[in-house]
Write a protein that holds these residues in place. Structure first.
Motif, PDB file in Angstrom:
ATOM      1  N   ILE A   1     -26.937  -0.080   2.587  1.00 22.14           N
ATOM      2  CA  ILE A   1     -26.520   0.760   3.710  1.00 22.14           C
ATOM      3  C   ILE A   1     -26.493  -0.056   4.995  1.00 22.14           C
ATOM      4  O   ILE A   1     -25.559   0.061   5.798  1.00 22.14           O
ATOM      5  CB  ILE A   1     -27.441   1.995   3.826  1.00 22.14           C
ATOM      6  N   ALA A   2     -27.490  -0.892   5.197  1.00 19.51           N
ATOM      7  CA  ALA A   2     -27.533  -1.725   6.405  1.00 19.51           C
ATOM      8  C   ALA A   2     -26.341  -2.676   6.460  1.00 19.51           C
ATOM      9  O   ALA A   2     -25.668  -2.791   7.489  1.00 19.51           O
ATOM     10  CB  ALA A   2     -28.841  -2.507   6.453  1.00 19.51           C
ATOM     11  N   VAL A   3     -26.062  -3.332   5.357  1.00 20.05           N
ATOM     12  CA  VAL A   3     -24.935  -4.271   5.323  1.00 20.05           C
ATOM     13  C   VAL A   3     -23.609  -3.531   5.499  1.00 20.05           C
ATOM     14  O   VAL A   3     -22.744  -3.955   6.272  1.00 20.05           O
ATOM     15  CB  VAL A   3     -24.953  -5.087   4.005  1.00 20.05           C
ATOM     16  N   GLY A   4     -23.447  -2.423   4.805  1.00 20.37           N
ATOM     17  CA  GLY A   4     -22.201  -1.668   4.893  1.00 20.37           C
ATOM     18  C   GLY A   4     -21.927  -1.107   6.272  1.00 20.37           C
ATOM     19  O   GLY A   4     -20.795  -1.182   6.775  1.00 20.37           O
ATOM     20  N   SER A   5     -22.952  -0.568   6.913  1.00 20.14           N
ATOM     21  CA  SER A   5     -22.745  -0.008   8.250  1.00 20.14           C
ATOM     22  C   SER A   5     -22.507  -1.109   9.280  1.00 20.14           C
ATOM     23  O   SER A   5     -21.679  -0.954  10.186  1.00 20.14           O
ATOM     24  CB  SER A   5     -23.939   0.852   8.662  1.00 20.14           C
TER      25      SER A   5
ATOM     26  N   PRO B   1     -24.832   7.822   5.503  1.00 16.61           N
ATOM     27  CA  PRO B   1     -25.534   6.939   6.445  1.00 16.61           C
ATOM     28  C   PRO B   1     -24.692   5.770   6.947  1.00 16.61           C
ATOM     29  O   PRO B   1     -24.822   5.353   8.092  1.00 16.61           O
ATOM     30  CB  PRO B   1     -26.728   6.426   5.642  1.00 16.61           C
ATOM     31  N   MET B   2     -23.786   5.253   6.094  1.00 17.77           N
ATOM     32  CA  MET B   2     -22.942   4.143   6.530  1.00 17.77           C
ATOM     33  C   MET B   2     -21.941   4.556   7.603  1.00 17.77           C
ATOM     34  O   MET B   2     -21.507   3.731   8.403  1.00 17.77           O
ATOM     35  CB  MET B   2     -22.174   3.556   5.350  1.00 17.77           C
TER      36      MET B   2
ATOM     37  N   ALA C   1     -29.485   0.065  12.830  1.00 21.95           N
ATOM     38  CA  ALA C   1     -30.745   0.796  13.006  1.00 21.95           C
ATOM     39  C   ALA C   1     -30.522   2.306  12.890  1.00 21.95           C
ATOM     40  O   ALA C   1     -31.321   3.013  12.249  1.00 21.95           O
ATOM     41  CB  ALA C   1     -31.368   0.453  14.351  1.00 21.95           C
ATOM     42  N   GLY C   2     -29.441   2.806  13.471  1.00 24.85           N
ATOM     43  CA  GLY C   2     -29.137   4.227  13.367  1.00 24.85           C
ATOM     44  C   GLY C   2     -28.847   4.642  11.932  1.00 24.85           C
ATOM     45  O   GLY C   2     -29.286   5.704  11.477  1.00 24.85           O
ATOM     46  N   SER C   3     -28.117   3.814  11.223  1.00 21.05           N
ATOM     47  CA  SER C   3     -27.808   4.112   9.824  1.00 21.05           C
ATOM     48  C   SER C   3     -29.068   4.124   8.966  1.00 21.05           C
ATOM     49  O   SER C   3     -29.245   5.005   8.121  1.00 21.05           O
ATOM     50  CB  SER C   3     -26.839   3.080   9.265  1.00 21.05           C
ATOM     51  N   LEU C   4     -29.924   3.144   9.190  1.00 21.94           N
ATOM     52  CA  LEU C   4     -31.172   3.105   8.426  1.00 21.94           C
ATOM     53  C   LEU C   4     -32.073   4.287   8.755  1.00 21.94           C
ATOM     54  O   LEU C   4     -32.737   4.838   7.873  1.00 21.94           O
ATOM     55  CB  LEU C   4     -31.902   1.789   8.673  1.00 21.94           C
ATOM     56  N   GLY C   5     -32.080   4.692  10.021  1.00 22.78           N
ATOM     57  CA  GLY C   5     -32.858   5.867  10.404  1.00 22.78           C
ATOM     58  C   GLY C   5     -32.380   7.125   9.701  1.00 22.78           C
ATOM     59  O   GLY C   5     -33.186   7.912   9.184  1.00 22.78           O
ATOM     60  N   PHE C   6     -31.069   7.331   9.650  1.00 23.65           N
ATOM     61  CA  PHE C   6     -30.536   8.494   8.953  1.00 23.65           C
ATOM     62  C   PHE C   6     -30.759   8.383   7.444  1.00 23.65           C
ATOM     63  O   PHE C   6     -31.005   9.391   6.783  1.00 23.65           O
ATOM     64  CB  PHE C   6     -29.053   8.686   9.256  1.00 23.65           C
ATOM     65  N   ALA C   7     -30.668   7.183   6.898  1.00 24.33           N
ATOM     66  CA  ALA C   7     -30.908   7.007   5.469  1.00 24.33           C
ATOM     67  C   ALA C   7     -32.348   7.377   5.107  1.00 24.33           C
ATOM     68  O   ALA C   7     -32.583   8.050   4.104  1.00 24.33           O
ATOM     69  CB  ALA C   7     -30.604   5.575   5.057  1.00 24.33           C
ATOM     70  N   VAL C   8     -33.293   6.952   5.920  1.00 24.60           N
ATOM     71  CA  VAL C   8     -34.692   7.304   5.679  1.00 24.60           C
ATOM     72  C   VAL C   8     -34.884   8.809   5.840  1.00 24.60           C
ATOM     73  O   VAL C   8     -35.613   9.447   5.066  1.00 24.60           O
ATOM     74  CB  VAL C   8     -35.624   6.504   6.613  1.00 24.60           C
ATOM     75  N   LEU C   9     -34.213   9.386   6.829  1.00 24.62           N
ATOM     76  CA  LEU C   9     -34.286  10.835   7.035  1.00 24.62           C
ATOM     77  C   LEU C   9     -33.752  11.591   5.824  1.00 24.62           C
ATOM     78  O   LEU C   9     -34.277  12.644   5.458  1.00 24.62           O
ATOM     79  CB  LEU C   9     -33.493  11.219   8.288  1.00 24.62           C
ATOM     80  N   PHE C  10     -32.717  11.059   5.171  1.00 20.81           N
ATOM     81  CA  PHE C  10     -32.142  11.691   3.987  1.00 20.81           C
ATOM     82  C   PHE C  10     -32.915  11.366   2.710  1.00 20.81           C
ATOM     83  O   PHE C  10     -32.560  11.838   1.637  1.00 20.81           O
ATOM     84  CB  PHE C  10     -30.683  11.262   3.803  1.00 20.81           C
TER      85      PHE C  10
END
Length: 110
Positions: free
Chosen positions: A32-36, A85-86, A13-22
């Motif tokens: 990104i979700a799978v990798g993180s 993000p990952m 969830a944190g990774s996806l949040g930062f990815a959306v922010l970027f």
């Protein structure tokens, strides 16, 4: 076991949040979700097998770097867009502080 699943889901969830922010969108988010999630699972696996948190984070970061290189080539996108993000779940709060404090006292005369 339940705590490990919760930690992994919160890392995703944190990774996806930062990815959306970027500004990352479409199918890159699923990579990104799978990798993180897998990166954090590697860290938890290392710690559960008796290695320290520092070694676990090191191997998790190596794993995430490899996954981000592969996914960037598959998706034809810059690596940094996938890597940053990952790596969000691998950024330790207190563990980073204690590691730096220990290194400061070990390596320097202060």
């Amino acid at each position: 076991m339940k705590a490990y699943v919760i930690q992994t889901l919160m890392g995703i969830a944190g990774s996806l949040g930062f990815a959306v922010l970027f500004g990352v969108s479409d199918r890159k988010l699923s990579w990104i979700a799978v990798g993180s999630g897998l990166g954090w699972a590697v860290c938890l696996l290392c710690v559960a097998n008796g290695y320290g948190m520092f070694i676990g984070l090191f191997f998790a970061s190596l794993f995430v770097a490899a996954i981000s290189e592969i996914s960037a080539r598959v998706l034809k996108t810059p690596v940094i867009l996938m890597l940053v993000p990952m790596l969000i779940p691998e950024i330790p709060g207190g563990d980073l502080y204690y590691t730096m404090s220990h290194l400061r006292h070990t390596l320097w005369w202060t």
